[in-house]
Motif scaffolding. Structure first.
Motif, PDB file in Angstrom:
ATOM      1  N   PRO A 165       1.013  -1.302  -0.020  1.00 30.71           N
ATOM      2  CA  PRO A 165      -0.083  -0.126   0.167  1.00 30.71           C
ATOM      3  C   PRO A 165       0.880   1.460   0.135  1.00 30.71           C
ATOM      4  CG  PRO A 165      -0.345  -1.482   1.734  1.00 30.71           C
ATOM      5  CD  PRO A 165       0.632  -2.281   0.859  1.00 30.71           C
ATOM      6  N   SER A 184      -6.700  -0.096  -1.327  1.00 32.30           N
ATOM      7  CA  SER A 184      -8.252   0.612  -0.867  1.00 32.30           C
ATOM      8  C   SER A 184      -8.131   1.133   0.514  1.00 32.30           C
ATOM      9  CB  SER A 184      -9.180  -0.942  -0.552  1.00 32.30           C
ATOM     10  OG  SER A 184      -8.715  -1.645  -0.027  1.00 32.30           O
ATOM     11  N   GLN A 185      -7.130   1.593   1.216  1.00 26.80           N
ATOM     12  CA  GLN A 185      -7.515   1.785   2.600  1.00 26.80           C
ATOM     13  C   GLN A 185      -6.471   3.163   2.213  1.00 26.80           C
ATOM     14  OE1 GLN A 185      -9.758   1.241   4.572  1.00 26.80           O
ATOM     15  NE2 GLN A 185     -10.119  -0.290   3.293  1.00 26.80           N
ATOM     16  N   LEU A 186      -5.985   3.855   1.334  1.00 25.95           N
ATOM     17  CA  LEU A 186      -5.674   5.351   1.114  1.00 25.95           C
ATOM     18  C   LEU A 186      -6.297   6.006   0.430  1.00 25.95           C
ATOM     19  CD1 LEU A 186      -2.079   5.153   1.246  1.00 25.95           C
ATOM     20  CD2 LEU A 186      -3.236   2.989   1.461  1.00 25.95           C
ATOM     21  N   ARG A 187      -5.593   6.977   0.730  1.00 21.67           N
ATOM     22  CA  ARG A 187      -6.390   8.062   0.701  1.00 21.67           C
ATOM     23  C   ARG A 187      -5.370   9.642   0.585  1.00 21.67           C
ATOM     24  NH1 ARG A 187      -9.635   4.910   0.793  1.00 21.67           N
ATOM     25  NH2 ARG A 187     -12.009   4.165   1.606  1.00 21.67           N
ATOM     26  N   VAL A 215      -9.852   7.784  -3.895  1.00 22.74           N
ATOM     27  CA  VAL A 215      -9.631   6.960  -3.322  1.00 22.74           C
ATOM     28  C   VAL A 215      -9.858   5.130  -4.209  1.00 22.74           C
ATOM     29  CG1 VAL A 215     -11.783   5.121  -1.931  1.00 22.74           C
ATOM     30  CG2 VAL A 215     -11.125   8.032  -1.449  1.00 22.74           C
ATOM     31  N   THR A 265      -4.839   6.394   5.855  1.00 26.09           N
ATOM     32  CA  THR A 265      -4.743   5.236   5.959  1.00 26.09           C
ATOM     33  C   THR A 265      -6.006   4.992   6.784  1.00 26.09           C
ATOM     34  OG1 THR A 265      -3.660   4.309   7.696  1.00 26.09           O
ATOM     35  CG2 THR A 265      -2.572   4.051   5.469  1.00 26.09           C
ATOM     36  N   ILE A 266      -6.593   4.032   6.499  1.00 22.10           N
ATOM     37  CA  ILE A 266      -7.881   4.366   7.084  1.00 22.10           C
ATOM     38  C   ILE A 266      -8.058   3.304   7.996  1.00 22.10           C
ATOM     39  CG2 ILE A 266     -11.278   3.739   6.919  1.00 22.10           C
ATOM     40  CD1 ILE A 266     -10.019   6.515   5.742  1.00 22.10           C
ATOM     41  N   ALA A 267      -8.723   3.214   9.558  1.00 18.52           N
ATOM     42  CA  ALA A 267      -8.376   2.231  10.192  1.00 18.52           C
ATOM     43  C   ALA A 267      -9.773   0.977  10.338  1.00 18.52           C
ATOM     44  CB  ALA A 267      -8.594   2.733  12.008  1.00 18.52           C
ATOM     45  N   PRO A 268      -9.466   0.056  10.764  1.00 12.06           N
ATOM     46  CA  PRO A 268     -10.780  -0.745  10.698  1.00 12.06           C
ATOM     47  C   PRO A 268     -12.469   0.116  11.383  1.00 12.06           C
ATOM     48  CG  PRO A 268      -8.657  -1.846  11.835  1.00 12.06           C
ATOM     49  CD  PRO A 268      -8.384  -0.313  11.640  1.00 12.06           C
ATOM     50  N   GLY A 270     -12.793   3.124  10.932  1.00 11.41           N
ATOM     51  CA  GLY A 270     -13.172   3.564   9.883  1.00 11.41           C
ATOM     52  C   GLY A 270     -12.471   5.202  10.117  1.00 11.41           C
ATOM     53  N   ARG A 272     -10.032   7.989  10.180  1.00 14.45           N
ATOM     54  CA  ARG A 272      -8.436   8.476   8.790  1.00 14.45           C
ATOM     55  C   ARG A 272      -6.772   8.634   9.418  1.00 14.45           C
ATOM     56  NH1 ARG A 272      -9.962  11.217   3.947  1.00 14.45           N
ATOM     57  NH2 ARG A 272      -8.458  12.321   2.631  1.00 14.45           N
TER      58      ARG A 272
END
Length: 309
Positions: A165, A184-187, A215, A265-268, A270, A272
């Motif tokens: 990632p 998928s968890q990158l912003r 996203v 990154t998006i934590a489990p 939700g 940021r």
């Protein structure tokens, strides 16, 4: 090539037109006036520069390879296994001489990356690259493709069995400097204009444009560079990547082409979580590529990107 693909898309099924309308809804009506971007207030180094390539070996770098057949990368079944580090990669990545000087050679036939061990933050990275003569299936008829991936984290092969990632400073003919979320968890946030003549997602970086969140897997999965500042195939190009905290500036041959901020990154749960450091990867993605003069130096602020027009 990108314009041709866009024209074909306009005459294609409704899904192509729908992607154009989605981009229009995100960014507004097309901006017809191109911007001239310049880089000012370039920061001075706050410490000693470090060469990430010693000119003799791949010390400090570790290879990872994806699938033996790159064509399955984005839809590999549950039984497919990447090559990873299970075989010698000397025929994929090596130090060779070109134009009278040593460089890192990336064959490009098998997708993957060279990952540097340094965990980097607050830096200016400069390198030179040029394309080799070979391209490989399944992209032998597409624009040459590679990438400088930064703020890499997680596990090798976590993304499509092939990459870590990361945020991508795209290296692709016609699109060098594009911003891409790898994973998928990158912003990352940037500003854009709608440009229907480029391929999906039809969004180009524009200073002062509409803000979007990049996203993966959505209509804002990447943002095209402000302009094509790459030199012709066969010539060396200089890339400058400026990173401070969760912000970055992409520069191609002295021309700023993109800015991104709020990398996360998006934590489990939700949340940021700011993404402020990580490793770099030099991609292998279907095209022979050469890299040299890879140097990183510490900085404490970003340069400014100024727009005219």
């Amino acid at each position: 090539m990108r314009v041709l693909l866009a024209l074909l898309a306009l005459a294609a099924p409704a899904s192509a037109q729908q992607s154009i309308e989605a981009a229009r809804a995100i960014a507004g009506d097309p901006v017809t006036t191109p911007q001239r971007l310049t880089l000012t207030d370039i920061p001075k180094t706050t410490g000693k520069p470090t060469a990430l390539f010693d000119g003799r070996t791949l010390d400090g770098w570790q290879a990872w390879l994806g699938y033996a057949d790159p064509a399955i990368t984005y839809n590999a079944g549950p039984d497919a296994r990447p090559i990873g580090r299970s075989r010698d990669t000397g025929a994929d990545f090596a130090v060779r001489s070109i134009d009278g000087r040593p460089a890192i050679w990336v064959k490009g036939e098998t997708w993957g990356s060279l990952i540097h061990r340094a965990d980097l933050s607050n830096y200016h990275l400069r390198l030179q690259f040029k394309w080799g003569g070979r391209t490989y299936a399944p992209r032998e008829k597409q624009p040459r493709n590679n990438g400088l991936l930064y703020h890499s984290h997680g596990q090798p092969g976590e993304v499509f069995g092939t990459w870590q990632p990361s945020t991508e400073f795209e290296i692709m003919t016609g699109s060098t400097g594009m911003i891409v979320a790898v994973g998928s968890q990158l912003r990352g946030r940037t500003t854009v204009a709608f440009e229907p003549k480029i391929i999906a997602p039809h969004l180009r970086y524009r200073a002062g444009g509409r803000e979007v969140d990049i996203v993966n897997g959505t209509p804002t999965w990447n943002v095209e560079a402000a302009t094509d500042a790459e030199r012709p195939v066969g010539q060396w190009n200089t890339l400058d990547l400026y990173v401070v905290g969760d912000r970055a500036v992409h520069v191609v041959n002295g021309v700023p082409v993109a800015e991104v901020r709020d990398l996360a990154t998006i934590a489990p749960d939700g949340r940021r979580v700011p993404l402020t450091h990580g490793r770099i990867q030099l991609q292998s993605e279907g095209a022979e590529t050469w890299f040299r003069d890879i140097v990183v130096e510490p900085i404490d602020r970003l340069p400014r990107v100024r727009a005219a027009g």
